[in-house]
Design a protein around this motif. Sequence first.
Motif, mmCIF file in Angstrom:
data_model
loop_
_atom_site.group_PDB
_atom_site.id
_atom_site.type_symbol
_atom_site.label_atom_id
_atom_site.label_comp_id
_atom_site.label_asym_id
_atom_site.label_seq_id
_atom_site.Cartn_x
_atom_site.Cartn_y
_atom_site.Cartn_z
ATOM 1 N N ASN A 31 -1.461 -14.627 34.086
ATOM 2 C CA ASN A 31 -1.357 -14.645 35.463
ATOM 3 C C ASN A 31 -0.182 -14.099 36.088
ATOM 4 O OD1 ASN A 31 0.390 -16.728 34.832
ATOM 5 N ND2 ASN A 31 -1.146 -18.282 34.973
ATOM 6 N N PHE A 65 -4.381 -9.511 42.982
ATOM 7 C CA PHE A 65 -4.111 -9.413 41.230
ATOM 8 C C PHE A 65 -5.076 -8.348 40.839
ATOM 9 C CE2 PHE A 65 -2.342 -10.091 37.668
ATOM 10 C CZ PHE A 65 -2.641 -11.069 36.746
ATOM 11 N N LYS A 69 -5.255 -6.821 35.283
ATOM 12 C CA LYS A 69 -4.369 -8.028 35.339
ATOM 13 C C LYS A 69 -2.919 -7.315 34.794
ATOM 14 C CE LYS A 69 -5.620 -12.070 34.200
ATOM 15 N NZ LYS A 69 -6.051 -13.342 33.665
ATOM 16 N N SER A 72 0.021 -6.350 40.809
ATOM 17 C CA SER A 72 -0.176 -7.212 41.865
ATOM 18 C C SER A 72 0.464 -6.744 43.304
ATOM 19 C CB SER A 72 -0.093 -8.691 41.558
ATOM 20 O OG SER A 72 -0.034 -9.538 42.472
#
Lengths: 110, 115
Positions: A31, A65, A69, A72
């Motif tokens: 993340n 995002f 992944k 961003s």
Amino acid sequence: GQQVMQIPQYQHVQEGEDFTTYCNSSTTLSNIQWYKQRPGGHPVFLIQLVKSGEVKKQKRLTFQFGEAKKNSSLHITATQTTDVGTYFCAGVDSNYQLIWGAGTKLIIKP
Amino acid sequence: NAGVTQTPKFRVLKTGQSMTLLCAQDMNHEYMYWYRQDPGMGLRLIHYSVGEGTTAKGEVPDGYNVSRLKKQNFLLGLESAAPSQTSVYFCASSYSPDREGNIQYFGAGTRLSVL
């Protein structure tokens, strides 16, 4: 090792103009987090993005995002003097370690 | 609820002197971190701890030592300060990653100058 590149290093804008900062990771992230540091202050957590393609908004701030992944962005619409500071992204790897970008300093021209 | 508290806020040292920076958190966080911040270089991790009695090296550990004897405290020591250690030092803490994904809460920082 893993790196998160953040650009630009500085951005000068007139009050009311938009601002965008971008982060790119060399590897896929678990993340990504965003922090803001006011001049003379300490980093303060803004938001965390977890899902591929996720978009979140906080008033005039929009966080994205990427689908893979690995990238961003943070976009601020119609900047205000209270937005001044340095914005950091921090990628979170599979071991939950934070990989910090170098930050983008937002400077508002008088 | 004070959050993360760092002492001192400012310090000037002479080369070769030693000092300890104290970080205290009252959020019952498991993880604690020490960073240094230099102009244009973002945050660099010095050492971190995943629990009481444990420490681990980060990206730039040389010249620093740490201890975590109590869960709420994390100490950063400079045994023999060098001018290259002039920096702003930040302490941070977080829950274990499975709870919040490692969101970190920072102290106000210590500005250290080594002459």
